[in-house]
Design a protein around this motif. Structure first.
Motif, PDB file in Angstrom:
ATOM      1  N   UNK A  12       0.191  -3.307   9.660  1.00 29.42           N
ATOM      2  CA  UNK A  12       0.850  -3.455   8.362  1.00 29.42           C
ATOM      3  C   UNK A  12      -0.214  -3.704   7.292  1.00 29.42           C
ATOM      4  N   UNK A  13      -0.012  -3.082   6.131  1.00 28.05           N
ATOM      5  CA  UNK A  13      -0.935  -3.276   5.019  1.00 28.05           C
ATOM      6  C   UNK A  13      -0.198  -3.071   3.699  1.00 28.05           C
ATOM      7  N   UNK A  18       3.041  -3.631  -2.630  1.00 26.91           N
ATOM      8  CA  UNK A  18       3.482  -2.288  -2.251  1.00 26.91           C
ATOM      9  C   UNK A  18       3.041  -2.030  -0.814  1.00 26.91           C
ATOM     10  N   UNK A  19       3.993  -1.716   0.053  1.00 28.17           N
ATOM     11  CA  UNK A  19       3.692  -1.509   1.467  1.00 28.17           C
ATOM     12  C   UNK A  19       3.046  -0.137   1.683  1.00 28.17           C
ATOM     13  N   UNK A  20       1.773  -0.131   2.088  1.00 26.47           N
ATOM     14  CA  UNK A  20       1.055   1.122   2.340  1.00 26.47           C
ATOM     15  C   UNK A  20       1.239   1.588   3.773  1.00 26.47           C
ATOM     16  N   UNK A  21       1.294   0.625   4.713  1.00 22.36           N
ATOM     17  CA  UNK A  21       1.526   0.937   6.126  1.00 22.36           C
ATOM     18  C   UNK A  21       2.523  -0.070   6.683  1.00 22.36           C
ATOM     19  N   UNK A  22       3.455   0.414   7.497  1.00 18.28           N
ATOM     20  CA  UNK A  22       4.458  -0.472   8.073  1.00 18.28           C
ATOM     21  C   UNK A  22       4.619  -0.175   9.565  1.00 18.28           C
ATOM     22  N   UNK A  23       4.152  -1.120  10.382  1.00 16.53           N
ATOM     23  CA  UNK A  23       4.308  -1.048  11.839  1.00 16.53           C
ATOM     24  C   UNK A  23       3.798   0.276  12.416  1.00 16.53           C
ATOM     25  N   UNK A  58      -3.099  -6.517   7.236  1.00 12.59           N
ATOM     26  CA  UNK A  58      -2.333  -7.743   7.021  1.00 12.59           C
ATOM     27  C   UNK A  58      -1.857  -8.326   8.346  1.00 12.59           C
ATOM     28  N   UNK A  59      -1.479  -7.450   9.267  1.00 11.89           N
ATOM     29  CA  UNK A  59      -1.062  -7.876  10.600  1.00 11.89           C
ATOM     30  C   UNK A  59      -1.184  -6.694  11.547  1.00 11.89           C
TER      31      UNK A  59
END
Length: 234
Positions: A12-13, A18-23, A58-59
Motif C-alpha cells: 500500500x502507498x 491519494x491511494x497510489x497502490x492498494x494491496x 506504507x504497509x
C-alpha cells in the motif's frame, strides 16, 4: 513462493491522502519475463520505485532473495541484483561508452585513482554479455537511442543483475531495434536473469512476456500467464 527472486505482498502507498497502490502483490521468478501493464496513473511507476527503494511503502512486505526487508534503500536493492533502466537511461553523454558502463562499479570501489585499463576490461566484459558491437571509446552523445539502451543494459549486467526493470524500453525504437532488444531479453532469460518489462504496446506484451501483471487505479486486476489472455481480454 519459496523460489521467487522477489515477492511483494499487500503493498500500500499513498501520496497526500491519494491511494497510489492498494494491496498489490507480485512475485517474480528467476529467468521470468513479466510485463507490468496499465494506463498512466495506474501505479506502475510507484511500484517500480518501491522495488528500487526510492519510495518507502506504507504497509506490506518486500522479500528479495528470501530476505524480508523492513525498509529497503536504493543501495539494498542494487546489492540484491536489481537494476532499473529508465527511459532516459541515466547515462553521461560527454563520457565514453566504457566510462558509462564502468561508472557505478568505479563509484562503489571508492578508489582515489582511476584505473583506465580496468575500466576498459569491465566495459568489454559488459558488452560481451549482450554480444554488442560498439566502439567503447565513443562518446555516448554520439550514439543512437538503441545503442544507448544497450550501454545501459551492459552497465546493469556488471553489477551481477538478477532482475532488470525496463521502463517503456521500446518507446523510441524502430521495429528492427525492437527485435534486437527482444533477442537480448531472450538471451538474458536463458542466463537466469529476470526482466520486468513495462509497456503500453499490446503486441509487444504478447511477444516478449511469460507472465503479466495489470494494474488499474492502484489495484491489481490481473496476474497470470500471458498465454491465457488474448488481445481483447488484455
Amino acid at each position: 513462493m519459496p523460489n521467487s527472486l522477489i515477492t511483494l505482498q499487500n503493498i500500500n502507498k499513498s501520496f497526500a491522502g491519494v491511494r497510489a497502490l492498494q494491496d498489490v502483490s507480485i512475485s517474480i521468478q528467476p529467468g521470468e519475463v513479466r510485463c507490468l501493464a496499465g494506463e498512466n496513473g495506474s501505479g506502475k511507476s510507484t511500484l517500480i520505485k518501491i522495488i528500487a527503494g526510492v519510495y518507502a511503502r506504507d504497509s506490506g512486505a518486500v522479500i528479495i532473495n528470501g530476505k524480508s526487508y523492513e525498509k529497503i534503500a536504493p543501495l539494498d536493492s542494487i546489492r540484491e541484483g536489481i537494476q532499473i533502466i529508465y527511459q532516459d537511461f541515466s547515462l553521461f553523454p560527454n563520457l565514453t561508452v566504457a566510462e558509462n558502463i564502468a561508472m557505478n562499479w568505479q563509484l562503489a570501489k571508492k578508489g582515489a585513482f582511476v584505473n583506465w585499463r580496468e575500466i576498459k576490461e569491465l566495459a568489454m566484459k559488459g558488452i560481451s554479455r549482450i554480444n554488442m558491437d560498439i566502439d567503447i571509446t565513443r562518446k555516448v552523445k554520439e550514439l543512437s537511442v538503441a545503442q544507448k539502451q544497450l550501454v545501459a543494459i551492459a552497465r546493469a549486467l556488471l553489477h551481477d543483475a538478477k532482475l532488470i526493470i525496463m521502463d517503456e524500453p521500446t518507446a523510441t525504437l524502430t521495429n528492427r531495434e525492437v527485435e534486437t532488444l527482444f533477442g537480448i531479453i531472450d538471451d538474458l532469460k536463458n542466463q537466469g536473469i529476470s526482466i520486468l518489462f513495462v509497456s503500453h504496446k499490446l503486441n509487444e506484451v504478447f511477444q516478449v512476456s511469460d507472465t503479466i501483471t495489470i494494474l488499474r487505479n492502484g489495484r491489481k486486476v490481473y496476474d497470470g500467464d500471458t498465454e491465457n489472455l488474448d488481445r481483447r481480454d488484455l
